[in-house]
Design a protein around this motif. Structure first.
Motif, mmCIF file in Angstrom:
data_model
loop_
_atom_site.group_PDB
_atom_site.id
_atom_site.type_symbol
_atom_site.label_atom_id
_atom_site.label_comp_id
_atom_site.label_asym_id
_atom_site.label_seq_id
_atom_site.Cartn_x
_atom_site.Cartn_y
_atom_site.Cartn_z
ATOM 1 N N TYR A 59 0.969 -1.479 -0.080
ATOM 2 C CA TYR A 59 -0.019 0.153 -0.093
ATOM 3 C C TYR A 59 1.414 1.737 -0.222
ATOM 4 O O TYR A 59 0.013 2.418 -0.081
ATOM 5 N N LEU A 60 2.083 0.940 0.549
ATOM 6 C CA LEU A 60 2.807 2.839 0.191
ATOM 7 C C LEU A 60 3.549 1.707 -1.574
ATOM 8 O O LEU A 60 4.519 1.842 -1.044
ATOM 9 N N VAL A 61 3.470 2.925 -2.018
ATOM 10 C CA VAL A 61 3.619 2.894 -3.746
ATOM 11 C C VAL A 61 4.237 4.028 -3.722
ATOM 12 O O VAL A 61 4.477 5.193 -3.224
ATOM 13 N N LYS A 62 5.598 4.161 -4.630
ATOM 14 C CA LYS A 62 6.433 4.792 -5.320
ATOM 15 C C LYS A 62 5.618 5.990 -6.273
ATOM 16 O O LYS A 62 6.326 6.942 -6.611
ATOM 17 N N VAL A 63 5.074 5.546 -6.658
ATOM 18 C CA VAL A 63 4.322 6.881 -7.888
ATOM 19 C C VAL A 63 4.180 8.166 -7.338
ATOM 20 O O VAL A 63 3.569 8.976 -8.428
ATOM 21 N N HIS B 296 -11.743 9.318 -5.701
ATOM 22 C CA HIS B 296 -10.813 9.614 -7.902
ATOM 23 C C HIS B 296 -9.386 9.397 -7.917
ATOM 24 O O HIS B 296 -8.906 8.803 -8.403
ATOM 25 N N GLU B 297 -8.813 10.392 -6.341
ATOM 26 C CA GLU B 297 -7.658 10.693 -7.295
ATOM 27 C C GLU B 297 -6.153 9.568 -6.871
ATOM 28 O O GLU B 297 -5.584 9.092 -7.325
ATOM 29 N N PHE B 298 -6.674 9.505 -5.431
ATOM 30 C CA PHE B 298 -6.044 8.275 -5.309
ATOM 31 C C PHE B 298 -6.244 6.231 -6.040
ATOM 32 O O PHE B 298 -4.641 5.529 -6.650
ATOM 33 N N ALA B 299 -7.212 6.502 -6.840
ATOM 34 C CA ALA B 299 -7.830 5.433 -7.633
ATOM 35 C C ALA B 299 -6.564 5.813 -8.906
ATOM 36 O O ALA B 299 -6.014 4.497 -9.463
ATOM 37 N N HIS B 300 -6.491 7.059 -9.065
ATOM 38 C CA HIS B 300 -5.597 7.428 -10.792
ATOM 39 C C HIS B 300 -4.406 6.645 -10.015
ATOM 40 O O HIS B 300 -3.181 5.887 -10.940
ATOM 41 N N ALA B 301 -3.638 6.804 -8.672
ATOM 42 C CA ALA B 301 -2.173 6.775 -8.527
ATOM 43 C C ALA B 301 -1.901 5.157 -8.427
ATOM 44 O O ALA B 301 -1.455 4.167 -8.895
ATOM 45 N N TYR B 302 -2.761 4.151 -7.749
ATOM 46 C CA TYR B 302 -3.060 2.831 -7.451
ATOM 47 C C TYR B 302 -3.021 2.129 -8.778
ATOM 48 O O TYR B 302 -2.923 2.013 -9.322
ATOM 49 N N HIS B 303 -3.933 2.969 -10.136
ATOM 50 C CA HIS B 303 -4.083 2.338 -11.008
ATOM 51 C C HIS B 303 -2.377 2.578 -11.731
ATOM 52 O O HIS B 303 -1.497 1.490 -12.364
ATOM 53 N N LEU B 304 -1.837 3.923 -11.674
ATOM 54 C CA LEU B 304 -0.765 3.558 -12.046
ATOM 55 C C LEU B 304 0.465 3.056 -11.217
ATOM 56 O O LEU B 304 1.251 2.058 -12.437
ATOM 57 N N HIS B 305 -0.161 2.125 -10.352
ATOM 58 C CA HIS B 305 1.322 1.238 -9.590
ATOM 59 C C HIS B 305 1.140 0.053 -10.167
ATOM 60 O O HIS B 305 1.922 -0.619 -10.192
ATOM 61 N N GLY B 306 -0.229 -0.732 -10.175
ATOM 62 C CA GLY B 306 -0.666 -1.460 -10.789
ATOM 63 C C GLY B 306 -0.556 -1.743 -12.177
ATOM 64 O O GLY B 306 0.328 -2.939 -12.068
ATOM 65 N N LEU B 307 0.031 -0.763 -13.374
ATOM 66 C CA LEU B 307 0.574 -1.737 -14.030
ATOM 67 C C LEU B 307 2.089 -0.984 -14.231
ATOM 68 O O LEU B 307 2.585 -1.740 -15.443
ATOM 69 N N LYS B 308 2.359 -0.212 -13.861
ATOM 70 C CA LYS B 308 4.587 -0.265 -13.131
ATOM 71 C C LYS B 308 4.838 -0.878 -12.186
ATOM 72 O O LYS B 308 6.401 -1.210 -12.766
ATOM 73 N N SER B 309 4.623 -1.303 -11.495
ATOM 74 C CA SER B 309 5.276 -2.746 -10.479
ATOM 75 C C SER B 309 5.074 -4.389 -10.274
ATOM 76 O O SER B 309 3.864 -4.619 -11.704
#
Length: 259
Positions: free
Chosen positions: A111-115, A169-182
């Protein structure tokens, strides 16, 4: 190093490399989510903020509340909160913002993402010189920042069933990007299920039904990133209606974040 912590680390590495891939293949979810040898605790007044303002937290079991407390405390320690235009950042702000991120990522091990590494807070809508428009909030990957108008963040919790929640909404964007990059297990599950969702909703008959229902606001169809963010807002704000109207899509979203 404490022998117990050392053993815990060894166990985690062993499970991750030897057992978990098989488990994920058959069950589509991580082998475990919560494992905290020395869990952090929140202070009584911080717990009161959660219990008074965060219905999701109030409905958790005592065991899961301890997990949630640990994650909120750890989140606050790991991310920088930056005030803008004279606003003073209070403990309440930190708790509610962190709790929003933890609610969204509670089914994910990482849950501690780097994006993002900072959260910028304005008192109200702010003007962007980048694109010459007023913003209520945004996720800026280049700056590694999530930005909120505090006024609009709070408005997202004034009504918890209107499918409008700026924080989610904004955290969804962040975890979405993390999901695609990590490549951690939760990110891999997110990415794979995301592909399934995009493929499923691209079917003409499904897309026609989605638009005709008027359940998701039209902004959802701007692009795939906005679509996923809006889906997650609806998933948390009106889950019963979501499941009734689009049961297959609901289950895919549920699997995506291992809720």
């Amino acid at each position: 190093m404490n022998p117990f912590i050392l053993l815990s680390v060894f166990f985690g590495v062993f499970v991750g490399k030897a057992i978990e891939p098989v488990y994920v293949y058959f069950y589509g979810k991580p082998l475990f989510i919560h494992f905290y040898p020395i869990p952090k605790k929140l202070k009584p007044f911080e717990l009161e903020i959660l219990n008074s303002n965060f219905h999701y937290y109030s409905n958790l079991s005592p065991r899961k509340k301890k997990y949630f407390d640990h994650r909120v405390a750890t989140f606050i320690q790991n991310y920088q909160f930056i005030p803008k235009e004279g606003i003073e950042i209070s403990t309440e702000m930190k708790i509610l913002i962190a709790a929003t991120a933890i609610k969204l990522s509670f089914g994910m091990r990482n849950y501690l993402v780097k994006v993002f590494d900072k959260i910028i807070i304005y008192p109200e809508s702010y003007y962007s010189t980048v694109n010459d428009v007023w913003h209520k909030g945004e996720f800026n990957p280049r700056m590694k920042a999530i930005v909120f108008s505090w006024e609009d963040f709070l408005a997202g919790y004034e009504y918890d069933n209107d499918n409008l929640n700026l924080g989610l909404h904004e955290f969804a964007h962040a975890y979405h990007l993390h999901g695609l990059k990590s490549s951690d297990v939760s990110a891999l599950i997110f990415a794979e299920t995301y592909k399934q969702i995009i493929s499923y909703t691209a079917k003409p008959e499904i897309r026609t039904k989605l638009i005709a229902s008027n359940y998701f606001r039209i902004y959802a169809y701007t692009n795939s990133f906005e679509f996923i963010a809006v889906l997650l807002e609806h998933f948390f704000e009106t889950p019963e209606q979501f499941e009734i109207e689009f049961p297959e899509l609901f289950q895919k979203v549920r699997k995506m974040i291992n809720f």
